[in-house]
Design an enzyme around this catalytic site. Structure first.
Site, PDB file in Angstrom:
ATOM      1  N   SER A  12      11.548  -8.277  17.026  1.00 28.55           N
ATOM      2  CA  SER A  12      11.099  -8.918  18.272  1.00 28.55           C
ATOM      3  C   SER A  12      12.201  -9.875  18.702  1.00 28.55           C
ATOM      4  O   SER A  12      13.050 -10.266  17.882  1.00 28.55           O
ATOM      5  CB  SER A  12       9.827  -9.727  17.982  1.00 28.55           C
ATOM      6  N   TYR A  55       4.874 -16.068  12.711  1.00 29.70           N
ATOM      7  CA  TYR A  55       5.310 -14.787  13.302  1.00 29.70           C
ATOM      8  C   TYR A  55       6.828 -14.809  13.494  1.00 29.70           C
ATOM      9  O   TYR A  55       7.530 -13.875  13.121  1.00 29.70           O
ATOM     10  CB  TYR A  55       4.593 -14.570  14.633  1.00 29.70           C
TER      11      TYR A  55
HETATM   12  P1  NAD Z   1      -0.685  -3.338  18.580  1.00 29.29           P
HETATM   13  O1  NAD Z   1      -1.630  -4.289  18.008  1.00 29.29           O
HETATM   14  O2  NAD Z   1      -0.960  -2.741  19.912  1.00 29.29           O
HETATM   15  O3  NAD Z   1      -0.432  -2.120  17.562  1.00 29.29           O
HETATM   16  C1  NAD Z   1      -0.121  -2.349  16.209  1.00 29.29           C
HETATM   17  C2  NAD Z   1      -0.608  -1.188  15.361  1.00 29.29           C
HETATM   18  O4  NAD Z   1      -0.310  -1.506  13.982  1.00 29.29           O
HETATM   19  C3  NAD Z   1      -2.134  -0.985  15.438  1.00 29.29           C
HETATM   20  O5  NAD Z   1      -2.449   0.390  15.654  1.00 29.29           O
HETATM   21  C4  NAD Z   1      -2.644  -1.460  14.073  1.00 29.29           C
HETATM   22  O6  NAD Z   1      -3.821  -0.779  13.640  1.00 29.29           O
HETATM   23  C5  NAD Z   1      -1.441  -1.167  13.189  1.00 29.29           C
HETATM   24  N1  NAD Z   1      -1.461  -1.959  11.949  1.00 29.29           N
HETATM   25  C6  NAD Z   1      -1.748  -3.274  11.814  1.00 29.29           C
HETATM   26  N2  NAD Z   1      -1.726  -3.620  10.525  1.00 29.29           N
HETATM   27  C7  NAD Z   1      -1.392  -2.516   9.820  1.00 29.29           C
HETATM   28  C8  NAD Z   1      -1.201  -2.243   8.437  1.00 29.29           C
HETATM   29  N3  NAD Z   1      -1.391  -3.189   7.505  1.00 29.29           N
HETATM   30  N4  NAD Z   1      -0.821  -1.001   8.064  1.00 29.29           N
HETATM   31  C9  NAD Z   1      -0.664  -0.021   8.999  1.00 29.29           C
HETATM   32  N5  NAD Z   1      -0.868  -0.209  10.313  1.00 29.29           N
HETATM   33  C10 NAD Z   1      -1.217  -1.448  10.727  1.00 29.29           C
HETATM   34  O7  NAD Z   1       0.735  -4.100  18.600  1.00 29.29           O
HETATM   35  P2  NAD Z   1       2.094  -3.719  19.378  1.00 29.29           P
HETATM   36  O8  NAD Z   1       2.257  -4.667  20.488  1.00 29.29           O
HETATM   37  O9  NAD Z   1       2.159  -2.270  19.628  1.00 29.29           O
HETATM   38  O10 NAD Z   1       3.143  -4.153  18.243  1.00 29.29           O
HETATM   39  C11 NAD Z   1       3.906  -3.237  17.489  1.00 29.29           C
HETATM   40  C12 NAD Z   1       5.120  -3.965  16.922  1.00 29.29           C
HETATM   41  O11 NAD Z   1       5.924  -4.477  17.996  1.00 29.29           O
HETATM   42  C13 NAD Z   1       4.774  -5.161  16.052  1.00 29.29           C
HETATM   43  O12 NAD Z   1       5.622  -5.197  14.928  1.00 29.29           O
HETATM   44  C14 NAD Z   1       5.037  -6.345  16.967  1.00 29.29           C
HETATM   45  O13 NAD Z   1       5.346  -7.511  16.246  1.00 29.29           O
HETATM   46  C15 NAD Z   1       6.228  -5.841  17.757  1.00 29.29           C
HETATM   47  N6  NAD Z   1       6.418  -6.523  19.045  1.00 29.29           N
HETATM   48  C16 NAD Z   1       5.405  -6.607  19.945  1.00 29.29           C
HETATM   49  C17 NAD Z   1       5.615  -7.290  21.139  1.00 29.29           C
HETATM   50  C18 NAD Z   1       4.525  -7.435  22.170  1.00 29.29           C
HETATM   51  O14 NAD Z   1       4.629  -8.326  23.022  1.00 29.29           O
HETATM   52  N7  NAD Z   1       3.486  -6.594  22.183  1.00 29.29           N
HETATM   53  C19 NAD Z   1       6.863  -7.861  21.402  1.00 29.29           C
HETATM   54  C20 NAD Z   1       7.877  -7.734  20.468  1.00 29.29           C
HETATM   55  C21 NAD Z   1       7.636  -7.060  19.290  1.00 29.29           C
END
Ligand code: NAD
Length: 290
Positions: A139, A152
């Protein structure tokens, strides 16, 4: 990988049932890759995989045995893993001192330890073959500390460092490493941040997926989404501390603490509560009396 493209490549995506992971799975399937989705929400993973002709399995990235079983199942069904996308992650928000220990632990276990598990399990066969690619979804919080998301931020800095160090340690062995650093992405994880995140560039999960496809075709260690934030991050790191503090104050970088929409985040918070429990351990075997 760059010259051969992605057709037929076996790609494992963690947390691929929704959000960014699902879009990465879709984009890779559209490129002709054979995709395996692992997610703690097995039902949703199966549902997501069906239209893509992808493999899906239950995965809890916190648990090394679960991760090993997911990769084994992927190998069995699709073949040796060419690409691992460590995407699963969670983001609780709020004041550092109010964060329950279980939530801090869950972030360390999912966002950081899970990535270590995946890398240590997938790398050996990639190194043996002399080819492969590990993509870690970090991120921009892995470059800029975010008030209201202190732990985080720590986990994402850790993932960026882990990726950079591994890239240096295995240089010249045919395996590529990428850390993807996105700004705010419109997924449930970022729900309730409309006011708190005002002015911060926001992208769609499809944009992150396109950046991952690009990085697999033309390997790069660091990828920012949107791309213009990569030079901005470099400038930020070179800027004197007083200027950074002034800039942070000017943009109101601590708005998560005052402007987070808790109602808008309720569904995500519910999902977090379920996750902020330790990974299920198999029940101890009972001794059967003779
Ligand atoms: P999201 O919550 O939409 O999806 C995350 C997925 O991970 C879900 O399907 C959840 O069930 C799964 N998950 C959670 N814990 C788990 C575990 N222990 N084992 C296996 N699966 C698990 O989130 P997102 O926004 O799609 O985020 C995905 C990645 O992108 C994350 O690492 C997040 O930190 C990163 N990210 C997100 C953003 C944002 O603003 N959305 C920005 C930068 C980085």
């Amino acid at each position: 990988m760059a010259r051969q493209g992605l057709r037929g490549k076996v790609v494992a995506v963690t947390g691929g049932a929704r959000g960014i992971g699902l879009e990465i799975a879709r984009a890779l399937a559209a490129e002709g890759a054979q995709v395996s989705i692992g997610d703690i929400d097995e039902k949703l993973a199966q549902h997501a995989a069906r239209p893509l002709g992808a493999h899906a399995a239950k995965l809890d990235v916190r648990d090394r045995a679960s991760f090993a079983a997911f990769l084994d199942a992927t190998r069995k069904v699709l073949g040796p893993v060419d690409v691992l996308v460590n995407n699963a992650g969670i983001m609780p928000m709020g004041a550092f001192l109010d964060e329950p220990l279980e939530r801090s632990d869950a972030q360390i276990d999912i966002n950081f330890r899970g990535v270590i598990h995946g890398m240590q399990l997938a790398l050996p066969e990639m190194l043996k073959r002399g080819s492969g690619h590990i993509v870690n979804i970090a991120s921009l919080a892995g470059r800029f500390g975010i008030p209201g998301a202190v732990v985080y931020t720590g986990t994402k800095f850790a993932v960026v460092g882990l990726t950079e160090a591994a890239d240096a340690e295995y240089r010249g062995r045919g395996v590529h490493f990428t850390a993807v650093m996105s700004s705010k992405v419109r997924t449930e994880l970022a729900s309730g941040t409309e006011q708190a995140g005002k002015g911060i560039p926001a992208v769609d999960p499809e944009d992150v997926a396109a950046a991952v496809v690009q990085a697999l075709k033309r390997p790069q260690l660091f990828v920012a989404v949107p791309g213009f934030l990569k030079p901005a991050a470099a400038v930020f790191q070179l800027a004197p501390e007083w200027l950074v503090r002034l800039g942070r104050r000017a943009i109101g970088d601590n708005r998560i603490l005052s402007k987070l929409d808790h109602d808008g985040r309720r569904d995500y918070e519910r999902r977090l509560d379920a996750l902020a429990k330790p990974a299920a351990k198999p029940a101890p075997k009972r001794k059967v009396r003779a």
